[in-house]
Design an enzyme around this catalytic site. Sequence first.
Site, PDB file in Angstrom:
ATOM      1  N   SER A 135      37.203  44.359  36.959  1.00 23.82           N
ATOM      2  CA  SER A 135      38.152  44.746  35.910  1.00 23.82           C
ATOM      3  C   SER A 135      37.371  45.445  34.809  1.00 23.82           C
ATOM      4  O   SER A 135      36.170  45.192  34.639  1.00 23.82           O
ATOM      5  CB  SER A 135      38.827  43.500  35.335  1.00 23.82           C
ATOM      6  OG  SER A 135      39.603  43.819  34.197  1.00 23.82           O
ATOM      7  N   TYR A 148      39.036  34.920  31.290  1.00 22.76           N
ATOM      8  CA  TYR A 148      39.200  35.888  32.384  1.00 22.76           C
ATOM      9  C   TYR A 148      38.070  36.919  32.363  1.00 22.76           C
ATOM     10  O   TYR A 148      37.449  37.209  33.394  1.00 22.76           O
ATOM     11  CB  TYR A 148      40.557  36.581  32.233  1.00 22.76           C
ATOM     12  CG  TYR A 148      40.787  37.734  33.181  1.00 22.76           C
ATOM     13  CD1 TYR A 148      41.018  37.500  34.530  1.00 22.76           C
ATOM     14  CD2 TYR A 148      40.790  39.059  32.724  1.00 22.76           C
ATOM     15  CE1 TYR A 148      41.237  38.564  35.407  1.00 22.76           C
ATOM     16  CE2 TYR A 148      41.009  40.117  33.591  1.00 22.76           C
ATOM     17  CZ  TYR A 148      41.235  39.869  34.931  1.00 22.76           C
ATOM     18  OH  TYR A 148      41.452  40.910  35.794  1.00 22.76           O
TER      19      TYR A 148
HETATM   20  N1  NAP Z   1      47.047  44.195  37.075  1.00 22.74           N
HETATM   21  C1  NAP Z   1      46.031  44.518  36.261  1.00 22.74           C
HETATM   22  O1  NAP Z   1      46.235  45.061  35.164  1.00 22.74           O
HETATM   23  C2  NAP Z   1      44.600  44.260  36.689  1.00 22.74           C
HETATM   24  C3  NAP Z   1      43.587  44.864  35.932  1.00 22.74           C
HETATM   25  C4  NAP Z   1      42.255  44.640  36.288  1.00 22.74           C
HETATM   26  C5  NAP Z   1      41.956  43.855  37.386  1.00 22.74           C
HETATM   27  N2  NAP Z   1      42.962  43.273  38.108  1.00 22.74           N
HETATM   28  C6  NAP Z   1      42.579  42.437  39.243  1.00 22.74           C
HETATM   29  O2  NAP Z   1      43.262  42.857  40.394  1.00 22.74           O
HETATM   30  C7  NAP Z   1      43.453  41.747  41.281  1.00 22.74           C
HETATM   31  C8  NAP Z   1      44.911  41.686  41.707  1.00 22.74           C
HETATM   32  O3  NAP Z   1      45.739  41.556  40.573  1.00 22.74           O
HETATM   33  P1  NAP Z   1      47.288  41.957  40.558  1.00 22.74           P
HETATM   34  O4  NAP Z   1      47.529  42.725  39.337  1.00 22.74           O
HETATM   35  O5  NAP Z   1      47.684  42.524  41.860  1.00 22.74           O
HETATM   36  O6  NAP Z   1      47.944  40.512  40.341  1.00 22.74           O
HETATM   37  P2  NAP Z   1      48.974  39.672  41.252  1.00 22.74           P
HETATM   38  O7  NAP Z   1      50.137  40.505  41.627  1.00 22.74           O
HETATM   39  O8  NAP Z   1      49.206  38.406  40.503  1.00 22.74           O
HETATM   40  O9  NAP Z   1      48.140  39.372  42.572  1.00 22.74           O
HETATM   41  C9  NAP Z   1      47.183  38.372  42.652  1.00 22.74           C
HETATM   42  C10 NAP Z   1      47.013  38.031  44.115  1.00 22.74           C
HETATM   43  O10 NAP Z   1      45.969  37.053  44.225  1.00 22.74           O
HETATM   44  C11 NAP Z   1      46.410  36.045  45.102  1.00 22.74           C
HETATM   45  N3  NAP Z   1      45.738  34.787  44.817  1.00 22.74           N
HETATM   46  C12 NAP Z   1      45.649  34.117  43.653  1.00 22.74           C
HETATM   47  N4  NAP Z   1      44.968  32.979  43.827  1.00 22.74           N
HETATM   48  C13 NAP Z   1      44.614  32.934  45.141  1.00 22.74           C
HETATM   49  C14 NAP Z   1      43.905  32.011  45.944  1.00 22.74           C
HETATM   50  N5  NAP Z   1      43.418  30.855  45.440  1.00 22.74           N
HETATM   51  N6  NAP Z   1      43.726  32.289  47.250  1.00 22.74           N
HETATM   52  C15 NAP Z   1      44.217  33.429  47.784  1.00 22.74           C
HETATM   53  N7  NAP Z   1      44.900  34.345  47.079  1.00 22.74           N
HETATM   54  C16 NAP Z   1      45.098  34.088  45.770  1.00 22.74           C
HETATM   55  C17 NAP Z   1      47.928  35.962  44.903  1.00 22.74           C
HETATM   56  O11 NAP Z   1      48.562  35.485  46.070  1.00 22.74           O
HETATM   57  P3  NAP Z   1      49.110  34.011  46.331  1.00 22.74           P
HETATM   58  O12 NAP Z   1      49.604  33.466  45.026  1.00 22.74           O
HETATM   59  O13 NAP Z   1      50.184  34.217  47.362  1.00 22.74           O
HETATM   60  O14 NAP Z   1      47.942  33.278  46.899  1.00 22.74           O
HETATM   61  C18 NAP Z   1      48.266  37.433  44.731  1.00 22.74           C
HETATM   62  O15 NAP Z   1      48.483  38.037  45.973  1.00 22.74           O
HETATM   63  C19 NAP Z   1      42.956  40.516  40.521  1.00 22.74           C
HETATM   64  O16 NAP Z   1      41.623  40.221  40.933  1.00 22.74           O
HETATM   65  C20 NAP Z   1      42.943  40.973  39.075  1.00 22.74           C
HETATM   66  O17 NAP Z   1      42.001  40.277  38.296  1.00 22.74           O
HETATM   67  C21 NAP Z   1      44.278  43.446  37.781  1.00 22.74           C
END
Ligand code: NAP
Length: 282
Positions: A135, A148
Amino acid sequence: MYQSVLVTGASSGIGETIAIHLAHKGFRVFAAARRRDKLKTLSGLGGGRITPLEMDVTDEASIADALTQISEDGSALYGLVNNAGISVMGPLEEVSLADWRRQYETNVFGLVNVTRAVLPQMRIAGRGRIINIGSVAGRIAAPFQGVYASSKHAVEGLSDGLRRELAPHGVKVSLVRPGFINTSFGAQEQDELERYAGGAYAEQIKIFKSWHAKGHPNAAGPIVVAEAVHHALTVVRPHSRYTVPKKMLVFLALRNLAPSALTDRIFARVTGLDKFKKGSAS
Ligand SMILES: NC(=O)c1ccc[n+]([C@@H]2O[C@H](COP(=O)([O-])OP(=O)(O)OC[C@H]3O[C@@H](n4cnc5c(N)ncnc54)[C@H](OP(=O)(O)O)[C@@H]3O)[C@@H](O)[C@H]2O)c1
């Protein structure tokens, strides 16, 4: 034959988009997460090249089960996309140690668990790609985002170490670091912040929350992350870091070049926190 890739956290948001994008580009995708019902909807997409897998990255037995299913399918993994992540937000003083641990168990140790489980086959094969989703918060920490952000700083460091130790083994490691991306992550962060609405930092949380609320809905879609992942998987010499969208590079340059006193003032001005004065709370 299709190259096989395991994508963690594929039940929503960025991971789901990466899974679909890679399948459309011809990869055989193993899409893993805990919520199997959400994953099921992926089965019919991506030309039938997506296989959902139930997997909790914090549970080594569940990772081993998922990898057994992949090998029983006859697939040797070429790529691993460590995308699963959660965000614990709140004042460092008030976030419980249990929540700190929950953050690190998923974003850091979960990533390490899956990587260690997959690595032997890549190292022995002498080829493979590992893409960690970090990130911009892995370089810049906003107030109330320290838990985070520190977990993503850890992902920056371990990605550098891993890239250098795996280079002689033919396994290439890239870090993709998104800024705000329009997924449900933002709403989850808002809920996290709300937990501290009655605490000692209530007034600051209120100001920060209203700035943060505008971030994700107005941000780029997850496809920009998926395109970077595809690049890292397919080019001969993948970048060590991809920052998406590219405009985020301005903030990283500022962080790297400007004195902290200046970036602190910019942060306070941008978030509106410069208007907070101790004792001004109603
Ligand atoms: N959206 C942003 O602005 C942003 C910015 C920078 C970085 N990121 C990074 O991008 C990644 C994805 O984020 P997103 O925005 O797509 O959020 P999201 O829609 O909440 O997706 C998070 C995913 O992680 C999975 N997850 C969480 N805990 C888990 C576990 N213990 N085991 C397996 N899977 C798990 C969730 O699936 P289940 O709950 O079904 O397990 C879900 O599929 C993250 O690493 C986040 O830090 C996001």
